[in-house]
Design a protein around this motif. Structure first.
Motif: not given
Lengths: 99, 911
Positions: B795-820
């Motif tokens: 359960x804990x790992x799942x929560x942590x992984x969801x947290x990780x996924x969340x923050x990375x998705x957010x970063x990727x969206x925010x940096x979309x322009x830079x990546x483009x």
């Protein structure tokens, strides 16, 4: 002051109290009359005065405030302590004039 | 002063409830006032219009007035709270996914904590339902006793009497002991749990009778007299249907007629929480009821068999009582050591005996076998669920930060309009508190399910423990406090974070204010790294527990457990004489082995792997024990069929025979470990031993055989030194019977029942189960920890992984322009993926680097619960780390892939 007014004049509404104070202070204390209500609320919360609905001189519904038993007690206390302080100050002032 | 405060408070409370009425009242009051003033001005010659304005001027600002009064009238704090609550409910309804995931995450965390707390509360924290339980203490003799023990924390009955009559620190004392009784009611027999108690037992505890009477000091005055019994309320309600006519009735207790004199008050089940006592019998009756056992030696000072409790006089502390009792205790010891029983004792034993001391421990929770077994594991589990909750909180903090990032503008506008930061924080924290209380409410439901789940894999004999999954106010309070705590814990930080923005910057175009957001993102990353650390800790714990369990399960107990059935018989409880009892066991063994499909059947006095033991001091001919050397091997008395039934191999010499009887020469068989310890490479067969460690004790027992090592009390122990004696030469009145079958042992149950019934229909069969079941039950705590810690760490790992996924998705969206832009300038997909994965690797890496030293530092906490491996076991740590790293990298890879899959042209055009 409000307590004294109510004690002397019996139940009064806010307007009446404002007039009475105006009269007594001979326009020395010139305040916004609305501030009376803040004091009235505080006195009510302390249980020193109570209020009832009645009809004013011009036939409007108005809240009449009257002093309660504990309000009288408070008044006596306040009067005493005021007189004590006033007495002390008076004596001090007399002292300084004698010099 | 206080009164006037109270009055003000009441008045404010009143205003709070009638706010609307009061406001309209005030409006009309003001209106009247102004009208009167205006009338007056008009009379002084003003036009109505002028008079009205003048009146308003003289009155002053009505709105300011109103606000001032409003603040004074009610509780502004509560009013804003209610206002916030309404606002937040609207907000949360608008984002149901966020709300649901937040509440669910919290509910899991709080639910897990509440569930474990429920067990901790019932098994560890709860006090007995007796009068002033804090005053009750138990007395425990510490040091090397000279004599025999039966039970845990026991003293001898005469010792109890001495202390009771001579101490000055207790207002009252009592003693008790748990026993099983065979009850005969109208021809039917059954075994019930009960307590042998002193006459003043109920009086000392402050337990009254619901019906009839409880015991008084008169009930235990003379040994063997006072054949009276008190029933527990629960037993009376279930077995006698709460009938009032049972008073004065006679029931047969261990085949001895006893009169029911009363029913004790509801809620009281004796002194062993979780193991309810159903009947209470005067302790002095044990001489009649237990002819063959320790209890028949109640008055023997060399046999300790009762738990002794005292109620402290008011004003006396435990420490004072302990100090005051020592002189008395030593006076008694000094008297005892001069008695004939010490005639043969060695000087060493006497010295040790006189060095004993009396400990005073809290008795408010009674005598709890269960607590001893579960205390450590439960605290470990409590720690585990605590970490899970911490991870859940961290997750939510992350979610809230993400949410407040989208609300930056709103917050900045409100701050710019003059809202105070405190006010904003208050609102944000109110939001998290609402979420956490919601989580707490759902969590209680989850806790109930979880506790039921935990019960379902507790074995049958633990199912007999009186544990409940019901919700009581203690649980609700716990859950509520936990919710408040979590609400503050995960709410405050993000709230403080989000009211920090540079207002001017944020109010200008959002896209230029990357700086504020960067701080938040790095804070979220910090949270994710923390989550990774914590869940790795839990995974390491879980893998340790799983490895330990599998090691235990693969252990060879020294006998074959499959297709082996066991059950217990106690002919002594039906007043069989020894000769009759021996004969009955011989006949039963004989008849059982004749059942088709049964290979062998045998009896043993001590059941295997059931935390039961029989130790005895011995003397070995030709072996001189060093002072203080442990000369107390385990004993068991077994029939000739025992070794074949368990498939224990006779390695040298011979098995017991039917010709080994009370009248023949005394013989014994020893375990391999015994033989090698005392005789080295010399043959053990033919050597002689004797009972008792006193110098000069006769060595009249000949060793006739050696068998392979077997586990005795539990799987965890090292194979102990063990001595077997023939059942016929050490009859105990009861025994466990082992039946080896060809197929599923349950198939033989019917025939077994029939045979026992033919031999004596009154003889109850108890504790019937297969050895595989018994083995599993002996590992119940280990299985519980392994299963739950695995579940929680996943359960804990799942929560942590969801947290990780969340923050990375957010970063990727925010940096979309830079990546483009990078891609437009020629970056390859794998460069982009690497760009993102580098951050993921960093987060996971930091998490791991922090977690492993932490795990090593915390290792000693779980050491006691592990078997056959160190808590720093590198294999377990490596497995856990690998698992976590894999899952975490996968979770990071998804947003990385998505980032690389963007069409740069489209992204740039969109911007």
């Amino acid at each position: 002051m409000i307590l004294k007014t109510l004690d002397a004049m019996g139940p009064l509404h806010g307007y009446g109290i404002a007039r009475r104070i105006e009269q007594l202070s001979e326009e020395v204390l010139k305040l916004n009359e609305g501030t009376v209500y803040a004091s009235l609320l505080r006195l009510t919360q302390n249980g020193w005065i109570s209020s009832d609905w009645g009809t004013s001189e011009n036939n409007r519904r108005a809240k009449f405030y009257s002093i309660t038993k504990s309000g009288r007690k408070q008044l006596v206390q306040e009067t005493e302590s005021w007189e004590r302080i006033a007495g002390v100050i008076g004596r001090v002032l007399q002292l300084s004039t004698q010099k | 002063m206080l009164r006037s405060h109270l009055r003000t408070f009441a008045s404010r409370l009143h205003s709070l409830l009638r706010r609307r009425t009061l406001e309209t009242e005030f409006d009309s009051e003001v209106e009247a006032h102004i009208a009167l003033l205006a009338d007056r001005f008009q009379r002084q010659g003003m036009t109505p219009q002028e008079a009205h304005y003048a009146a308003q001027r003289q009155f002053g600002g009505i709105t300011q007035m109103k606000e001032e009064l409003r603040d004074r009238r009610g509780f502004p704090f509560i009013e804003t709270l209610l206002q916030d609550t309404r606002y937040i409910f609207r907000q949360l309804r608008k984002s149901p996914v966020f709300t649901a995931s937040a509440v669910l995450t919290l509910a899991l965390g709080i639910g897990a904590n509440t569930a474990i707390f429920s067990l901790v509360d019932q098994l560890i924290l709860r006090l007995l339902p007796i009068r002033d339980p804090q005053q009750v203490v138990e007395l425990v003799g510490k040091g090397n006793y000279y004599g025999g023990n039966s039970g845990y924390n026991v003293l001898s009955y005469p010792m109890y009497e001495d202390i009771r009559d001579q101490n000055r620190v207790f207002s009252r004392m009592m003693c008790r002991r748990s026993e099983n009784f065979t009850i005969g009611i109208s021809g039917q027999t059954q075994v019930v749990r009960g307590e042998l108690v002193s006459g003043n037992y109920f009086g000392m505890l402050g337990i009254r009778a619901l019906l009839g009477r409880v015991f008084t000091a008169n009930d235990d005055l003379r040994a063997g007299e006072g054949s009276v019994v008190v029933l527990s309320h629960a037993y009376w309600a279930t077995k006698f249907g709460g009938s009032r006519n049972i008073l004065g009735k006679t029931i047969r207790v261990n085949n001895y007629p006893m009169t029911i004199v009363g029913v004790s008050q509801p809620g009281f089940d004796g002194m062993e929480p979780g193991l309810p006592g159903e009947i209470f019998v005067p302790v002095t009756m044990s001489l009649r009821l237990f002819s063959r056992q320790y209890l028949s030696h109640l008055y023997d000072r060399r046999k300790r068999s009762v738990n002794v409790y005292g109620r402290l006089k008011s004003g006396v502390t435990e420490v004072e009582a302990k100090a005051a009792l020592q002189p008395l205790f030593h006076q008694i010891l000094n008297r005892e050591v001069r008695e004939p029983a010490f005639r043969h004792a060695s000087t060493y034993d006497k010295q040790q005996f006189l060095r004993m001391w009396l400990d005073v421990i809290p008795g408010s929770q009674g005598n709890t076998t269960l607590r001893r077994q579960f205390e450590k594991p439960l605290w470990i589990l409590m720690g585990i669920v605590g970490l899970v909750l911490l991870i859940a909180c961290t997750n939510l903090a992350g979610l809230l930060i993400a949410r407040s990032a989208t609300r930056q503008r709103e917050i900045a506008v409100r701050l710019a309009l003059g809202s105070s930061r405190f006010r904003m924080v208050q609102q944000l924290v109110t939001e998290s508190l609402l979420l956490s209380v919601g989580g707490g409410i759902v969590g209680i439901g989850i806790a109930v399910l979880l506790v039921k789940g935990i019960f379902s894999f507790l074995p049958a004999n633990i199912g007999g423990y009186d544990l409940s999954s019901a919700v009581d106010w203690r649980l609700i309070t716990f859950s509520f406090l936990l919710s408040l705590f979590t609400g503050l814990a995960f709410g405050l930080l993000p709230a403080l974070q989000s009211v920090r923005p540079n207002i001017a910057e944020t109010l200008k175009d959002q896209s230029t204010s990357v700086s504020g957001a960067t701080a938040q993102v790095s804070f979220r990353k910090l949270l994710v790294a923390a989550q990774v650390s914590l869940s790795l800790l839990l995974l390491i714990g879980a893998s340790l527990f799983i490895r330990s369990l599998s090691k235990l399960q693969s252990l060879n107990p020294g006998f074959q457990t499959s297709n082996l059935l066991q059950f217990q018989l106690a002919p002594a409880s039906l007043n069989y004489t020894d000769a009759q009892g021996r004969a009955v066991f011989r006949r039963i063994e004989q008849r059982l082995s004749e059942i088709p499909g049964v290979h062998a059947a045998g009896t043993a006095v001590v059941a295997l792997l059931s935390d039961d033991d029989w130790e005895n001091g011995i003397t070995v001919a030709g072996y001189s024990a060093k002072p203080g050397e442990n000369m107390f091997p385990y004993f068991n008395a077994v029939s000739p069929g025992y070794f074949p039934a368990l498939r224990i191999h006779v390695l040298a010499g011979r098995n017991f025979r039917d010709s080994d009887t009370v009248h023949s020469a005394k013989v014994a068989i020893v375990s391999q470990s015994f033989a090698s310890h005392y005789f080295g490479s010399n043959p053990a067969v033919g050597q002689r031993i004797g009972l008792g460690t006193d110098p000069g004790a006769p060595t009249d027992i000949e060793i006739v055989g050696v068998v392979n090592n077997t586990k005795y009390e539990s799987l965890q122990e090292q194979s102990p030194r063990e001595i077997f004696v023939p059942a016929a030469q050490a009859y105990a009145g009861n025994a466990t019977i082992y039946v080896r079958t060809e197929q599923n042992p349950e198939s033989a149950v019917q025939s077994i029942r029939q045979i026992i019934h033919e031999i004596d229909p009154k003889l109850p069969i108890t504790n019937r189960r297969t050895l595989d079941q018994q083995l599993n039950e002996s590992l119940v705590t280990e299985r519980m920890i392994a299963t739950l810690s695995t579940g929680f760490s996943i359960l804990a790992t799942l929560l942590a992984v969801i947290g990780l996924y969340g923050v990375m998705s957010y970063t990727v969206t925010r940096r979309a322009r830079e990546i483009a832009i990078r891609m437009a300038l020629g970056a390859l997909k794998r460069n982009v993926i690497w760009l993102v994965m580098r951050e993921v690797l960093l987060l996971v890496g930091v998490g791991i680097v922090v977690a492993i030293p932490l795990a090593l530092a915390l290792a000693h906490l779980v050491q006691a619960e592990l078997y056959g491996l160190q808590p720093t076991d590198p294999f377990s740590i490596a497995c856990a780390t690998l698992l976590l790293a894999t899952v975490a990298l996968l979770a990071g890879y998804i947003p990385a892939r998505r980032a690389a899959a963007h069409d740069p042209i489209r992204v740039l055009r969109y911007e």
